[in-house]
Design an enzyme around this catalytic site. Structure first.
Site, PDB file in Angstrom:
ATOM      1  N   LYS A 174       0.873  -1.178   0.000  1.00 41.04           N
ATOM      2  CA  LYS A 174       0.000   0.000   0.000  1.00 41.04           C
ATOM      3  C   LYS A 174       0.908   1.225   0.000  1.00 41.04           C
ATOM      4  O   LYS A 174       1.432   1.636   1.016  1.00 41.04           O
ATOM      5  CB  LYS A 174      -0.921   0.017   1.235  1.00 41.04           C
ATOM      6  N   GLU A 249       9.889   2.080  10.565  1.00 41.38           N
ATOM      7  CA  GLU A 249      10.970   3.026  10.254  1.00 41.38           C
ATOM      8  C   GLU A 249      10.340   4.408  10.181  1.00 41.38           C
ATOM      9  O   GLU A 249       9.466   4.638   9.344  1.00 41.38           O
ATOM     10  CB  GLU A 249      11.622   2.696   8.911  1.00 41.38           C
ATOM     11  N   CYS A 283      14.502  10.767   5.191  1.00 42.35           N
ATOM     12  CA  CYS A 283      14.510  10.459   6.624  1.00 42.35           C
ATOM     13  C   CYS A 283      15.911  10.670   7.193  1.00 42.35           C
ATOM     14  O   CYS A 283      16.075  10.947   8.372  1.00 42.35           O
ATOM     15  CB  CYS A 283      14.038   9.042   6.867  1.00 42.35           C
ATOM     16  N   GLU A 384      11.287  16.922  13.430  1.00 41.08           N
ATOM     17  CA  GLU A 384      11.581  16.697  12.012  1.00 41.08           C
ATOM     18  C   GLU A 384      10.794  17.708  11.170  1.00 41.08           C
ATOM     19  O   GLU A 384       9.582  17.815  11.296  1.00 41.08           O
ATOM     20  CB  GLU A 384      11.177  15.277  11.606  1.00 41.08           C
TER      21      GLU A 384
HETATM   22  P1  NAD Z   1       3.059   9.252   6.538  1.00 38.45           P
HETATM   23  O1  NAD Z   1       3.245   8.735   7.912  1.00 38.45           O
HETATM   24  O2  NAD Z   1       2.125  10.365   6.316  1.00 38.45           O
HETATM   25  O3  NAD Z   1       2.552   8.080   5.570  1.00 38.45           O
HETATM   26  C1  NAD Z   1       3.267   6.861   5.448  1.00 38.45           C
HETATM   27  C2  NAD Z   1       2.327   5.800   4.922  1.00 38.45           C
HETATM   28  O4  NAD Z   1       1.360   5.484   5.936  1.00 38.45           O
HETATM   29  C3  NAD Z   1       1.513   6.215   3.694  1.00 38.45           C
HETATM   30  O5  NAD Z   1       1.395   5.118   2.821  1.00 38.45           O
HETATM   31  C4  NAD Z   1       0.173   6.585   4.297  1.00 38.45           C
HETATM   32  O6  NAD Z   1      -0.887   6.498   3.376  1.00 38.45           O
HETATM   33  C5  NAD Z   1       0.048   5.540   5.386  1.00 38.45           C
HETATM   34  N1  NAD Z   1      -0.881   5.862   6.472  1.00 38.45           N
HETATM   35  C6  NAD Z   1      -1.378   7.062   6.836  1.00 38.45           C
HETATM   36  N2  NAD Z   1      -2.166   6.929   7.934  1.00 38.45           N
HETATM   37  C7  NAD Z   1      -2.177   5.616   8.253  1.00 38.45           C
HETATM   38  C8  NAD Z   1      -2.792   4.857   9.286  1.00 38.45           C
HETATM   39  N3  NAD Z   1      -3.567   5.430  10.215  1.00 38.45           N
HETATM   40  N4  NAD Z   1      -2.567   3.522   9.342  1.00 38.45           N
HETATM   41  C9  NAD Z   1      -1.756   2.928   8.427  1.00 38.45           C
HETATM   42  N5  NAD Z   1      -1.147   3.596   7.418  1.00 38.45           N
HETATM   43  C10 NAD Z   1      -1.350   4.932   7.337  1.00 38.45           C
HETATM   44  O7  NAD Z   1       4.526   9.606   6.003  1.00 38.45           O
HETATM   45  P2  NAD Z   1       4.929  10.301   4.622  1.00 38.45           P
HETATM   46  O8  NAD Z   1       4.577  11.744   4.698  1.00 38.45           O
HETATM   47  O9  NAD Z   1       4.445   9.495   3.480  1.00 38.45           O
HETATM   48  O10 NAD Z   1       6.528  10.137   4.639  1.00 38.45           O
HETATM   49  C11 NAD Z   1       7.396  11.014   5.298  1.00 38.45           C
HETATM   50  C12 NAD Z   1       7.856  10.435   6.606  1.00 38.45           C
HETATM   51  O11 NAD Z   1       8.460   9.172   6.387  1.00 38.45           O
HETATM   52  C13 NAD Z   1       8.925  11.266   7.295  1.00 38.45           C
HETATM   53  O12 NAD Z   1       8.630  11.362   8.660  1.00 38.45           O
HETATM   54  C14 NAD Z   1      10.202  10.465   7.090  1.00 38.45           C
HETATM   55  O13 NAD Z   1      11.203  10.671   8.050  1.00 38.45           O
HETATM   56  C15 NAD Z   1       9.672   9.085   7.120  1.00 38.45           C
HETATM   57  N6  NAD Z   1      10.618   8.167   6.481  1.00 38.45           N
HETATM   58  C16 NAD Z   1      11.355   7.341   7.289  1.00 38.45           C
HETATM   59  C17 NAD Z   1      12.291   6.490   6.718  1.00 38.45           C
HETATM   60  C18 NAD Z   1      13.110   5.568   7.580  1.00 38.45           C
HETATM   61  O14 NAD Z   1      13.617   4.598   7.052  1.00 38.45           O
HETATM   62  N7  NAD Z   1      13.276   5.834   8.871  1.00 38.45           N
HETATM   63  C19 NAD Z   1      12.459   6.474   5.328  1.00 38.45           C
HETATM   64  C20 NAD Z   1      11.687   7.339   4.550  1.00 38.45           C
HETATM   65  C21 NAD Z   1      10.752   8.176   5.125  1.00 38.45           C
END
Ligand code: NAD
Length: 494
Positions: A174, A249, A283, A384
């Site tokens: 997803k 992550e 990230c 962040e």
């Molecule tokens: P996000 O948390 O908004 O979304 C991540 C995913 O979760 C998306 O697919 C989203 O649709 C889904 N999602 C949203 N609400 C949900 C719920 N209630 N239950 C299950 N899934 C849900 O993050 P984003 O804006 O897409 O990405 C940016 C973030 O990702 C930043 O905080 C970044 O640091 C982090 N990130 C971390 C790593 C790592 O390896 N540590 C790598 C890349 C990005």
């Protein structure tokens, strides 16, 4: 009208029953990249059921044969690298060279995990009893739900799916609603390599409920999530409620430490790349520069000169070094943090504004931003931001730099610039992040090393490397008694 992007379930590209759609738009130009099916709980259920059916045969395919498919995926990704990277840049905004790097990570991971098909080592250990053997073998977990963010729309799905697949799991991906077209293009490549139906499934949708449906589905054994710390917390709670395994992550607040003996030009290269590459939307992006008093002014001067020359624009255009921010909400969040920094007393020395004139008119662009006089207690030093904003903190020695580095709640990546080997070794020992770089920026992981963060960045799992195999498998201990009599462990040992 762009073609409709559909779900991939049980080996077929299918519509969602709702017949609702959502759009994916280019953050640099506002142009439509794709119209996508907006799925719900029902499509998640169909995909999980398809994956559960496929699991029974896929787990029995010998791992080297599974690896052959992954080798084909690696080869096909090489052939389609440029086209996939272009789609990625159009949909997510990172500059084309970085988009190619994103695809290259997937290629590397496919090749690496394909090779794992001939390893997947277990252990054979001596038994405490005679005529008895003891061994440990890896087992797949079952149906794995993959929830991914938009900032590495090819690499992260690849990091998660290829280790899961080589171990014999089946997957439901997803992806983020920001990057559905890239996700579908990636899955199409896997399909074309002869992956059996149902082994890999894709469900697209715009609502948070889609992820929730995947986490709560009773037939999903494991959730592997990458995204924000806030969402990760919700996923962890839901996964616990449903008694399932979860690997998280999440966000970072990464720092570069520049000591008084550092090669400053080298450090400037690393800082620019780490803080403003991918428009700070990594990230592992560096958002704190912790610098020794003796070299701070010199370093700032060099940084400001480079920032003034940074070429911003549409990532498809040659020579552009920094693309747009993903969407309006994120742009406003970044700008909001700049306001917070000013209120807190940090000194804005570059950027700090939304770019909306001329070539920037139709996209979400932000000026590369530098704050001086940042202190560890400020929100811009702790939270962040996920944009092109760098805060400078001044320190008197390495101990203070490490202490400041370690005091945030996140623990993903740190870099230290020094030419003193003893200092470097001490930093490696005392820095509390999952990744440490010496004389390089905070970004640039390689697929055969573990990737992940300490403290609130993760929950103890690691992606990539051999560590990924731990996440996507469980151990089975096997005892074979060939003595022909009852032998009782711990009792018949005399
Ligand atoms: P996000 O948390 O908004 O979304 C991540 C995913 O979760 C998306 O697919 C989203 O649709 C889904 N999602 C949203 N609400 C949900 C719920 N209630 N239950 C299950 N899934 C849900 O993050 P984003 O804006 O897409 O990405 C940016 C973030 O990702 C930043 O905080 C970044 O640091 C982090 N990130 C971390 C790593 C790592 O390896 N540590 C790598 C890349 C990005």
């Amino acid at each position: 009208m762009k073609t409709l992007v559909k779900n991939f379930i049980g080996g077929k590209w299918v519509e969602a029953r709702s017949r609702r759609y959502f759009e994916s738009r280019n953050p640099a130009t506002g142009e439509l990249v794709g119209r996508c099916v907006d799925s719900g709980r029902e499509e998640i259920d169909q995909a999980v059921k398809a994956a559960a059916r496929a699991f029974e045969s896929w787990r029995r395919v010998p791992a080297p044969r599974r690896g052959e498919i992954l080798f084909r995926v690696a080869e096909r990704l090489v052939r389609h690298k440029d086209a996939l990277a272009r789609t990625l840049t159009q949909e997510m905004g990172k500059v084309l060279t970085e988009a190619k790097g994103d695809v290259q990570e997937a290629i590397d991971m496919a090749a690496y995990m394909a090779g794992e098909g001939r390893r997947l080592f277990g252990h054979v250990v001596p038994s405490e009893l005679p005529n008895k053997s003891a061994q440990c073998i890896r087992e797949p977990v079952g149906v794995v739900g993959l929830i991914t963010p938009w900032n590495f729309p090819v690499a992260i799905p690849a990091w998660k799916s290829f280790p899961a697949l080589i171990l014999g799991n089946t997957v439901v991906l997803k992806p983020s609603p920001e990057t559905p077209v890239t996700a579908a293009s990636f899955i199409k490549i896997i399909e074309e390599c002869g992956m059996p139906p149902g082994v890999v499934n894709l469900v697209l949708g715009s609502s948070a409920q889609l992820g929730e449906a995947l986490v709560s589905h009773p037939e999903v054994a494991l959730i592997s999530f990458t995204g924000s710390t806030a969402t990760g917390g919700k996923v962890a709670v839901a996964a616990a409620t449903h008694h399932k395994r979860v690997a998280l992550e999440m966000g970072g607040k990464n720092a570069i430490l520049v000591m008084e003996d550092a090669d400053l030009d080298l450090a400037v290269d690393g800082i620019i790349w780490s803080a403003f590459g991918t428009t700070g939307q990594r990230c592992t992006a560096c958002s704190r520069l912790i610098v020794h008093t003796d070299v701070k002014n010199q370093l700032m001067k060099k940084l400001l000169a480079r920032l003034a020359k940074l070429r911003i624009g549409n990532g498809l255009k040659p020579g552009i070094e920094m693309g747009p921010i993903i969407n309006r909400a994120q742009l406003e969040k970044v700008h909001g943090y700049v306001g917070v920094g000013q209120q807190e007393g940090a000194r804005l020395v570059a950027g700090g504004k939304i770019l909306s004139e001329g070539e920037f008119k139709k996209g979400w662009f932000y000026a590369p931003t530098l704050f001086d006089c940042v202190t560890p207690a400020m929100r811009i030093a702790k939270e962040e931001i996920f944009g092109p904003v760098l805060g400078v903190l001044e320190v008197k020695d390495l101990d203070q730099a490490i202490a400041i580095n370690n005091e945030v709640m996140q623990g993903l990546s740190t870099s230290v610039y020094t030419r003193d080997l003893n200092r470097a070794q001490r930093a490696i020992a005392d820095i509390r992040t999952g990744i440490v770089y010496v004389n390089a920026g905070t970004i640039g992981s390689e697929v055969h090393l573990p990737f992940g963060g300490m403290r609130r960045t993760g929950n103890g799992h690691r992606e990539a490397g051999q560590a990924a195999l731990e996440t996507f498998s469980e151990w089975k201990a096997v005892y074979i008694d060939y003595s022909g009599r009852l032998q009782r462990a711990q009792i018949d040992t005399d």
